[in-house]
Design an enzyme around this catalytic site. Structure first.
Site, PDB file in Angstrom:
ATOM      1  CB  SER A 185      59.422  -4.647  13.827  1.00 56.11           C
ATOM      2  OG  SER A 185      58.891  -5.807  14.418  1.00 56.11           O
ATOM      3  CE  LYS A 215      55.466  -5.235  15.903  1.00 53.62           C
ATOM      4  NZ  LYS A 215      56.517  -6.282  15.926  1.00 53.62           N
ATOM      5  CB  SER A 224      60.669  -7.561  16.394  1.00 55.40           C
ATOM      6  OG  SER A 224      61.343  -7.495  15.158  1.00 55.40           O
TER       7      SER A 224
END
Lengths: 496, 499, 97
Positions: A154, A79, A178
């Protein structure tokens, strides 16, 4: 079998056995990315050359008889919130466009040391704020199950990458859900480890007391392998727990829930939850009972205040954490034409560099921390947090794990909640309590909702440092469902 | 720019108004590494050569507390008679400024490490107990160079250049309670407090405490109230006070200025003022449209600090004798008066005297040289005593040479001159210049003969029994020998010859 | 209403974000709605309940006073928008803190 269809565990065995090289595995995944990512948009940056270089190095070392760990040669997607030395790190924001950190996050270092092949950086909601990845400044990622649907957020890019077979493993961060929510809506496994169980050093901070890096995998065992490799004490992180990583891989392999006491949280279900999601959840509970677990209902009365407490604590911390983005030392600088002073340049830069959700939360945080408001908002929220922790403690006094649906709905349409912050926040209803308490929680696929044929996730929650219980339960559920379905849930997704 | 302030002459001001002062002192700790990271803290290093992701506040970086900084802060707190917290936290102080990489400072807010202490200060014969409200830890900021303005200050600058070497260095902030009852002595009391604090901190070995280098920084608060009033006046905070003398001058000026404001029926504005070294005045800082709201909250990246009591007691047991106690003890040992001791301390000579004694000189001798000749030299060259290019060992050596008769006082002064001029050590100078006292009789005889011949009337007087007149001849011989003659021996020889 | 448009403007200034009028128009009602919702926490009876700022319960985490390698000036300045004399060049700063 196609290399990209193999699980990390299978790849690991094949690599160790010399059946396939790291270079071949890496190349296969890079090809897959090239084939589908224009549609999925999971990646912000693909580090093809570096990945192949790493793979060649692993192959050479294995060839020389070196003893390599289980993840050596296995590709991972990272990420874009993790600092990666020499690779771009944008956190999905314009304000960090072009930023190349001079250092690696501890977890990235550990993955490198484990020999994992970092394929690239994945898309995310800007600064980890969001539940759909629509808040990315670089376009949204799409759910491989249905490209018009959100992949969750997210960590939507990481989740989509794994679900689209672009990578067998990915890492993300979970602050309000997330990792678990994207995993649930993408039909894969995602874990929020115990807070402090995985190092935050090098993880660009959103809400410091909540952010928890964690693993994504297509199977529970895969997630466990990554969980083990990335976790553990880090002296560079003062909030890091100095204790051995719970035996998550062993628990995933055992997958035996007989005699375990399981609590269904009364407050995490019912109104606001999609019927199809509730139906799959009910089946999961029945399944657990049939596997020998004892299921009861427990009440955690303060959980209904978890969402408001979270939306006070997280913005407060982020309003402070994001103050450093001021155009002075790195990142975007706007308006420096010689006529403006530093404050004006800061304000213009932040205005242009931050998206709407980030601005909302910064202002909300500044409000909650203002003198005169602190006690009623931030202070009160921290008290609510204590009460939620006590609810958990009481519940865990009666049961070994708690369960709920991971998120109230399946993947919603891109654009559907984009300008309705309150509606968007509801996606975190079930996941937030564990973040506030710092406990461990996992989402494992439990079927498709009847209404839309999209994945639903079962959330399992365990006390802090009892992460292994998550994997024990999740693995049992996964095995039983896979037997029932005849194949992993992901096989139901239309091919890309 | 402000127009010249009206001032009320000091004595008049202090007759009608009662000053209350307060001091906030920041001390840069002399730890090897910074407060929250392992970067070195060497003073004067190349710009941005002592930074890392943590002290640069790079995204993703996290602080980790330097245990030694906690220890030093506890030391300071104990030396100031404070209570050491059993449990406390760091807090974020949020504001934007380019020299602060995170745009928040990790500090302590409502849970300081040390509270409720005091420091006794002797002011014109009486003891003033300055209450210490709190001692806490925080991190220092980077340093900016302002380019383009006339004076290198912020006003009129075109842009700034920031060096983050200093960012993250541990600071201890020491805040006094308001100090009342000093009356006209307020400025002196302020200076003496800072002096005593500085000496105490130096004795603890926790900091260089050099105001000129910025390792000791002072902000002074001053307020005035009419004599007999029940409430205190509004206080101003004065910054940029960079020396002990400035502390005194700043308070002095503020008293005069505030008295004028109050006399005119006005109200003193609560504000931050800037002290000007060159003029001895203060001017108003930039007025802010909105008051600062620092939005303090507990630092989530750090866990609470709960110093175990046995660690605290260990630190307490290792504290050195406080300077005040040292002075009191030495006064007795040396048998000097309080006034004399003050003179030694005020000249900045105490340490030097002690070191000279440690190197073998007698205390009276050590005091004589440092407070006499060397103080004169320091004054003449505008240097601090400790900055003179002569060491206590060397002074002790000179003292030893005098005691041995190799040098007399006059020659000793010559040797001092030479050492200060960089000609070498005392022994080297004596050797090189041939400065040893001449006490060889034959060498003296010729000079004595000359002197007698040149001063027949004096010689006659001596023959007549006026022994005192020998002094003239001694002087002449000494002059002729460049001061090297051993005066006592010369006198002996003269008297032998003439009586 | 818990937050006015002016308050939002003030907080934006405090946060160094130069919100446009249009953005203010858009964000202020949203923030008002959010603050109303999060104010629910005030319903909770929390007399004597200690606030939790740290979930782990850890205390006394320290490092030794031993130097570790620094970045070189080149590395530290590498990503800076502007550099002069081996320092970060920033626009003029108004006023001391």
């Amino acid at each position: 079998m196609e290399l990209t269809r193999m699980t990390a565990a299978e790849l690991s065995a094949a690599l160790a056995g010399g059946d396939v090289s790291a270079t071949e595995v890496t190349r296969a995944h890079l090809d897959r990315i090239a084939a589908v990512d224009d549609r999925v948009h999971a990646f912000l940056h693909v580090a093809a050359d570096r990945a192949l270089e790493q793979a060649r190095d692993i192959d050479a070392r294995r060839h020389n008889g070196e003893n390599l760990g289980p993840l050596a040669g296995v590709p991972v997607a990272v990420k874009d919130v993790f600092a990666t030395k020499g690779l771009p790190t944008t956190c999905g924001s314009r304000i960090l466009q072009g930023w190349h950190p001079p250092y690696d996050a501890t977890i990235v270092q550990r993955l490198r040391q484990a020999g994992a092949i970092i394929l690239g950086k994945t898309n995310m909601d800007e600064f980890a704020m969001g539940s759909s990845t629509e808040n990315s400044a670089y376009g949204t990622s799409r759910n491989p199950w249905d490209l018009d649907k959100i992949p969750g957020g997210s960590s939507g890019g990481s989740s989509a990458a794994v679900a689209a077979y672009e990578a067998p493993l990915a890492i993300g961060t979970d602050t309000g859900g997330s990792i678990r929510q994207p995993a649930a809506v993408c039909g894969i496994v995602g874990t929020k480890p115990t807070y402090g169980g995985s190092s935050r050093y090098g993880v660009v901070a959103f809400a410091s007391s909540l952010d928890t890096p964690g693993p994504f995998g297509r199977t529970v065992l895969d997630a466990a392998l990554l969980h083990e490799a990335m976790s553990g004490h880090d002296p560079m992180d003062s909030t890091s727990i100095d204790a051995p990583v719970p035996p998550v891989v062993a628990a995933a392999r055992e997958a035996d829930v007989s005699g375990m006491r399981i609590g269904v949280v009364a407050e995490l279900g019912g109104e606001g939850y999609q019927p199809g999601v509730l139906a799959r959840f009910a089946e999961s509970v029945e399944l657990l009972e049939s596997l020998g677990a004892k299921v009861t209902e427990v009440s955690c009365p303060h959980f209904r205040y978890a969402l408001p407490a979270y939306y006070l604590i997280a913005p407060s911390e982020c309003s402070s954490n994001l103050a450093r983005f001021d155009a002075m030392r790195y990142g975007l600088r706007v308006g420096d034409d010689g006529t403006r002073d530093a404050e004006e340049v800061m304000a213009l830069t932040r205005e242009q560099g931050f998206g709407a959700e980030v601005k909302r939360r910064i202002i909300l945080g500044a409000y909650a921390l203002s003198s005169g408001y602190y006690d009623a908002y931030y202070g009160k929220a921290q008290q609510v947090r204590t009460l939620i922790i006590r609810d958990f403690d009481a519940a865990f006094g009666q049961v070994d794990v708690l369960v709920s649906p991971s998120t109230p709905t399946t993947a919603f349409r891109i654009g559907e909640r984009a300008d309705d912050p309150m509606a968007m926040y509801l996606a975190d209803l079930a996941t937030i309590p564990s973040d506030l308490a710092g406990n461990a929680a996992i989402s494992v696929p439990c079927g498709l909702a009847d209404e839309d044929g999209l994945p639903a996730g079962l959330q399992v929650m365990a006390p802090a440092m009892a992460d292994d219980r998550l994997y024990r339960v999740a693995a049992a559920v996964e095995a039983a469902f896979t037997r029932r379905w005849g194949h992993p849930l992901l096989a139901e997704a239309k091919g890309l | 720019m402000t127009v010249s302030d009206t001032l009320v002459p000091y004595l008049e001001a202090t007759e009608r108004y009662e000053p209350v002062i307060g001091l906030e002192t920041h001390v840069e700790l002399g730890t090897r590494t910074k407060m929250f990271c392992g970067c070195t803290t060497t003073f004067g290093a190349e710009p941005n050569s002592q930074t890392c992701p943590v002290c640069l506040g790079l995204p993703g970086s996290l602080p980790v507390v330097n245990r030694m900084a906690i220890e030093y802060a506890i030391r300071i707190g104990l030396a100031l008679n404070c209570t050491i917290a059993e449990w406390c936290r760091f807090a974020r102080k949020n504001y934007f400024y380019p020299d602060m990489p995170k745009n928040f400072q990790i500090s302590q807010y409502d849970e300081p490490l040390c509270t409720d202490g005091y420091l006794d200060v002797e002011v014109n014969g009486r003891t003033i107990r300055v209450g210490i409200e709190r001692v806490h830890l925080e991190e220092d900021t980077g340093k900016s160079l302002h380019v383009g303005g006339a004076t290198g200050r912020i006003h009129g600058a075109e842009y700034s250049l920031v060096d983050y070497n200093r960012a993250g260095i541990p600071l201890v902030e020491i805040v006094t309670r308001p100090v009342t009852g000093t009356g006209a002595d307020a400025p002196v009391a302020a200076r003496l407090y800072v002096t005593e604090l500085r000496d105490l901190l130096r004795s603890l070995g926790v900091s260089d405490v050099r105001m000129e280098e910025g390792s000791l920084r002072c902000d002074v608060n001053t307020s005035l109230a009419p004599r007999g009033a029940s409430q205190w006046g509004t206080r101003t905070e004065t910054k940029n006070v960079n020396s002990l003398r400035s502390v005194e001058r700043a308070v002095h000026f503020e008293i005069e200025r505030q008295a004028a404001v109050l006399d005119a029926g006005g109200r003193v504005i609560q504000e931050t003022r800037h002290f000007h070294e060159d003029t001895g005045t203060t001017t108003s800082g930039r007025s802010k449209e909105e008051a600062q709201d620092y939005r303090y909250f507990p630092e989530p990246d750090l866990v609470p600090v709960a110093p175990p009591r046995d660690w605290v007691e260990q630190i307490r047991a290792s504290l050195p004798e406080a300077p005040a106690k040292v002075r009191a003890r030495l006064r007795t040992e040396w048998n000097v008066s309080a006034v004399e001791m003050d003179a030694i301390v005020n000249a900045g000579a105490l340490d030097l005297v002690l070191q000279t004694v440690a190197a073998g000189a007698s205390a009276p001798d050590a005091r004589k040289w440092w407070l006499g000749e060397l103080s004169r030299r320091a004054h003449d060259t505008g240097t601090e005593l400790a900055a003179l290019p002569i060491s206590p060992r060397q002074v002790a050596r000179i003292s030893e040479l005098v005691a041995a008769g190799t040098l007399n006082d006059r020659l000793a002064r010559d040797v001092i001159d030479a050492v200060l001029a960089g000609e070498g050590t005392p022994d080297e100078v004596v050797e090189a210049r041939g400065l040893a006292v001449v006490s060889d009789d034959s060498a003296l005889t010729a000079a004595i003969d000359e002197a007698i011949a040149a001063n027949p009337e004096v010689a006659a007087k001596i023959r007549d029994g006026k022994i005192a007149a020998a002094g003239v001849l001694v002087g002449a011989v000494r002059k002729a020998t460049g001061g090297k003659a051993d005066a006592a021996r010369v006198r002996e020889l003269i008297l032998q010859r003439l009586t | 209403m818990p937050i006015t448009r002016d308050e939002v403007a003030h907080l934006a200034r405090l946060s160094r974000i130069a919100l446009s009028e249009a953005e203010l128009d858009h964000l202020a009602p949203q923030l008002d709605q959010i603050i109303t919702a999060v104010a629910q926490v005030q319903e909770v009876a929390a007399e004597g309940i200690p606030p939790t700022s740290h979930a782990t319960g850890l205390t006394n985490v320290y490092r030794d006073d031993e130097p570790t390698p620094c970045l070189t000036p080149a590395e530290a300045l590498d990503q800076a928008p502007a550099v002069e004399q081996q320092r970060f060049k920033v626009p003029r700063i108004l006023g001391e803190m």
